[in-house]
Motif scaffolding. Structure first.
Motif, PDB file in Angstrom:
ATOM      1  N   TYR A 132       0.705  -1.150   0.062  1.00 43.30           N
ATOM      2  CA  TYR A 132      -0.042   0.065  -0.102  1.00 43.30           C
ATOM      3  C   TYR A 132       1.002   1.141   0.209  1.00 43.30           C
ATOM      4  CZ  TYR A 132      -2.896   3.810   1.978  1.00 43.30           C
ATOM      5  OH  TYR A 132      -3.829   4.848   1.926  1.00 43.30           O
ATOM      6  N   GLU A 133       0.777   2.204  -1.130  1.00 40.90           N
ATOM      7  CA  GLU A 133       1.419   3.399  -1.034  1.00 40.90           C
ATOM      8  C   GLU A 133       0.533   4.556  -0.941  1.00 40.90           C
ATOM      9  OE1 GLU A 133       5.386   2.785  -3.440  1.00 40.90           O
ATOM     10  OE2 GLU A 133       3.917   1.655  -4.412  1.00 40.90           O
ATOM     11  N   ASN A 134       0.945   5.500  -0.606  1.00 40.46           N
ATOM     12  CA  ASN A 134       0.106   6.771  -0.226  1.00 40.46           C
ATOM     13  C   ASN A 134       1.014   8.005   0.230  1.00 40.46           C
ATOM     14  OD1 ASN A 134      -2.284   8.413   0.022  1.00 40.46           O
ATOM     15  ND2 ASN A 134      -2.390   8.325   1.832  1.00 40.46           N
ATOM     16  N   GLU A 135       0.758   9.102  -0.519  1.00 37.83           N
ATOM     17  CA  GLU A 135       1.271  10.477   0.011  1.00 37.83           C
ATOM     18  C   GLU A 135       0.093  11.373   0.381  1.00 37.83           C
ATOM     19  OE1 GLU A 135       4.897  13.434  -1.208  1.00 37.83           O
ATOM     20  OE2 GLU A 135       4.106  12.384  -2.848  1.00 37.83           O
TER      21      GLU A 135
ATOM     22  N   SER B 202      -1.162  15.990  11.875  1.00 40.37           N
ATOM     23  CA  SER B 202      -0.511  17.290  11.771  1.00 40.37           C
ATOM     24  C   SER B 202      -0.979  18.333  10.467  1.00 40.37           C
ATOM     25  CB  SER B 202       0.960  17.291  12.141  1.00 40.37           C
ATOM     26  OG  SER B 202       1.364  18.703  11.877  1.00 40.37           O
ATOM     27  N   LYS B 203      -1.951  19.021  10.501  1.00 43.42           N
ATOM     28  CA  LYS B 203      -2.601  19.782   9.432  1.00 43.42           C
ATOM     29  C   LYS B 203      -1.304  20.686   8.743  1.00 43.42           C
ATOM     30  CE  LYS B 203      -6.144  22.842   8.042  1.00 43.42           C
ATOM     31  NZ  LYS B 203      -6.737  22.087   7.090  1.00 43.42           N
ATOM     32  N   GLY B 204      -1.237  20.473   7.412  1.00 40.83           N
ATOM     33  CA  GLY B 204      -0.297  21.197   6.762  1.00 40.83           C
ATOM     34  C   GLY B 204       1.312  20.261   6.520  1.00 40.83           C
ATOM     35  N   SER B 205       1.249  18.902   7.290  1.00 41.48           N
ATOM     36  CA  SER B 205       2.522  18.132   7.111  1.00 41.48           C
ATOM     37  C   SER B 205       2.332  17.288   6.038  1.00 41.48           C
ATOM     38  CB  SER B 205       2.872  17.491   8.537  1.00 41.48           C
ATOM     39  OG  SER B 205       3.040  18.695   9.475  1.00 41.48           O
ATOM     40  N   MET B 206       3.150  16.814   5.507  1.00 39.72           N
ATOM     41  CA  MET B 206       3.098  15.754   4.441  1.00 39.72           C
ATOM     42  C   MET B 206       3.746  14.457   4.741  1.00 39.72           C
ATOM     43  SD  MET B 206       1.335  16.754   2.115  1.00 39.72           S
ATOM     44  CE  MET B 206       1.628  15.703   0.755  1.00 39.72           C
ATOM     45  N   ASN B 207       3.023  13.450   4.481  1.00 44.83           N
ATOM     46  CA  ASN B 207       3.555  12.125   5.087  1.00 44.83           C
ATOM     47  C   ASN B 207       3.607  11.119   3.494  1.00 44.83           C
ATOM     48  OD1 ASN B 207       4.817  10.082   6.790  1.00 44.83           O
ATOM     49  ND2 ASN B 207       2.835   9.210   7.063  1.00 44.83           N
ATOM     50  N   ASP B 208       4.707  10.497   3.204  1.00 40.87           N
ATOM     51  CA  ASP B 208       4.928   9.555   1.993  1.00 40.87           C
ATOM     52  C   ASP B 208       5.085   8.250   2.639  1.00 40.87           C
ATOM     53  OD1 ASP B 208       5.242   8.519  -0.314  1.00 40.87           O
ATOM     54  OD2 ASP B 208       7.098   9.392  -0.969  1.00 40.87           O
ATOM     55  N   LEU B 209       4.155   7.457   2.395  1.00 41.03           N
ATOM     56  CA  LEU B 209       4.401   6.057   3.068  1.00 41.03           C
ATOM     57  C   LEU B 209       4.204   4.826   2.123  1.00 41.03           C
ATOM     58  CD1 LEU B 209       1.570   4.568   4.050  1.00 41.03           C
ATOM     59  CD2 LEU B 209       1.660   6.257   5.547  1.00 41.03           C
TER      60      LEU B 209
ATOM     61  N   SER C 204       8.795   5.415   5.691  1.00 39.10           N
ATOM     62  CA  SER C 204       8.061   6.642   5.123  1.00 39.10           C
ATOM     63  C   SER C 204       8.788   7.754   5.482  1.00 39.10           C
ATOM     64  CB  SER C 204       6.755   6.875   6.376  1.00 39.10           C
ATOM     65  OG  SER C 204       7.205   6.819   7.679  1.00 39.10           O
ATOM     66  N   CYS C 205       8.478   8.944   4.896  1.00 44.33           N
ATOM     67  CA  CYS C 205       9.044  10.184   4.741  1.00 44.33           C
ATOM     68  C   CYS C 205       8.155  11.159   5.510  1.00 44.33           C
ATOM     69  CB  CYS C 205       9.496  10.819   3.719  1.00 44.33           C
ATOM     70  SG  CYS C 205      11.110   9.930   2.782  1.00 44.33           S
ATOM     71  N   THR C 206       8.332  12.159   6.485  1.00 47.63           N
ATOM     72  CA  THR C 206       7.475  13.247   7.006  1.00 47.63           C
ATOM     73  C   THR C 206       7.951  14.367   6.597  1.00 47.63           C
ATOM     74  OG1 THR C 206       6.737  11.439   8.619  1.00 47.63           O
ATOM     75  CG2 THR C 206       6.256  13.751   8.980  1.00 47.63           C
ATOM     76  N   ASP C 207       7.472  15.198   6.119  1.00 52.28           N
ATOM     77  CA  ASP C 207       7.687  16.644   6.156  1.00 52.28           C
ATOM     78  C   ASP C 207       6.713  17.356   6.998  1.00 52.28           C
ATOM     79  OD1 ASP C 207       8.702  19.033   5.127  1.00 52.28           O
ATOM     80  OD2 ASP C 207       7.465  19.146   3.284  1.00 52.28           O
ATOM     81  N   TRP C 208       7.099  17.784   7.989  1.00 47.24           N
ATOM     82  CA  TRP C 208       6.425  18.502   9.217  1.00 47.24           C
ATOM     83  C   TRP C 208       6.202  20.142   8.715  1.00 47.24           C
ATOM     84  CZ3 TRP C 208       3.889  15.216  11.851  1.00 47.24           C
ATOM     85  CH2 TRP C 208       4.560  14.321  12.400  1.00 47.24           C
ATOM     86  N   SER C 209       5.197  20.588   8.846  1.00 49.00           N
ATOM     87  CA  SER C 209       5.007  21.907   8.775  1.00 49.00           C
ATOM     88  C   SER C 209       5.504  23.005   9.505  1.00 49.00           C
ATOM     89  CB  SER C 209       3.235  22.228   8.975  1.00 49.00           C
ATOM     90  OG  SER C 209       2.906  22.288  10.465  1.00 49.00           O
TER      91      SER C 209
END
Length: 190
Positions: A126-129, A135-142, A156-161
């Motif tokens: 299962y893949e999703n970005e 956390s609103k405004g943060s991105m997660n690619d897993l 996963s990679c997380t780009d925090w706001s």
């Protein structure tokens, strides 16, 4: 960071292919799913780590940080059931901080995912970005790998706001996680 990726891939590639569908055969810092945490920490160390624990809602699952020196990870999270006197490890996460370089993190993630696809050949993937759930405004690619024998692996990679980084002192990161079937079931019900 390149050393981390090489070591990480080497650790997973050296696993026996006949056992590649058994999550308990893989390790993060010498620990595996199903191990007793008491084999890696004494009770005093566990109780000290529990002072800064996080609780999973509606469950007895807690997460602690394993304080050790690692050449691979900046932090290691361990999840277990707080009512389990054997302290059986239900999930492990190796975290590599990658401040403010989400694009580079995604490149590293893809390399690890490609290796996992070879190792976990018969798994459901299962893949999703998307925006981070907590956390609103943060991105997660897993990318999740659900093994036929039970358990899961996640990269996963997380780009925090900016707000999350400032308020919580969180740092963008790459995570490699392993989990038991039991813990995976709990997560899927949330």
């Amino acid at each position: 960071m390149r050393i981390f990726l090489s070591i990480f891939i080497l650790i997973f590639v050296l696993q026996s292919p006949t056992k590649a569908d058994d999550i308990t055969e893989f390790e993060i810092e010498g620990m595996s799913i199903g191990d007793s945490l008491l084999n890696h920490m004494n009770i005093n160390e566990i109780k000290k780590a529990e002072e800064n624990k996080n609780n999973y809602p509606g469950s007895n699952y807690i997460v602690i940080f394993y304080n050790m020196k690692s050449k691979i990870y900046d932090d290691v999270e361990i999840v277990y059931d707080s009512k389990d006197e054997s302290y059986i490890i239900q999930a492990l996460t190796g975290i590599v901080e990658d401040a403010n370089d989400y694009r580079n993190c995604k490149i590293k993630k893809k390399e690890i995912v490609d290796e996992f696809k070879l190792i976990f050949k018969n798994s459901e993937i299962y893949e999703n970005e998307a925006e981070h759930v907590f956390s609103k405004g943060s991105m997660n690619d897993l990318t999740d790998f659900y093994l036929n024998s039970g358990g899961f692996a996640r990269v996963s990679c997380t780009d925090w706001s900016k707000k999350a980084e400032q308020e919580n002192l969180w740092v963008d990161n790459l995570k490699i996680a392993l989990g038991s079937d039991e813990f995976g079931l709990y997560l899927s019900e949330q």
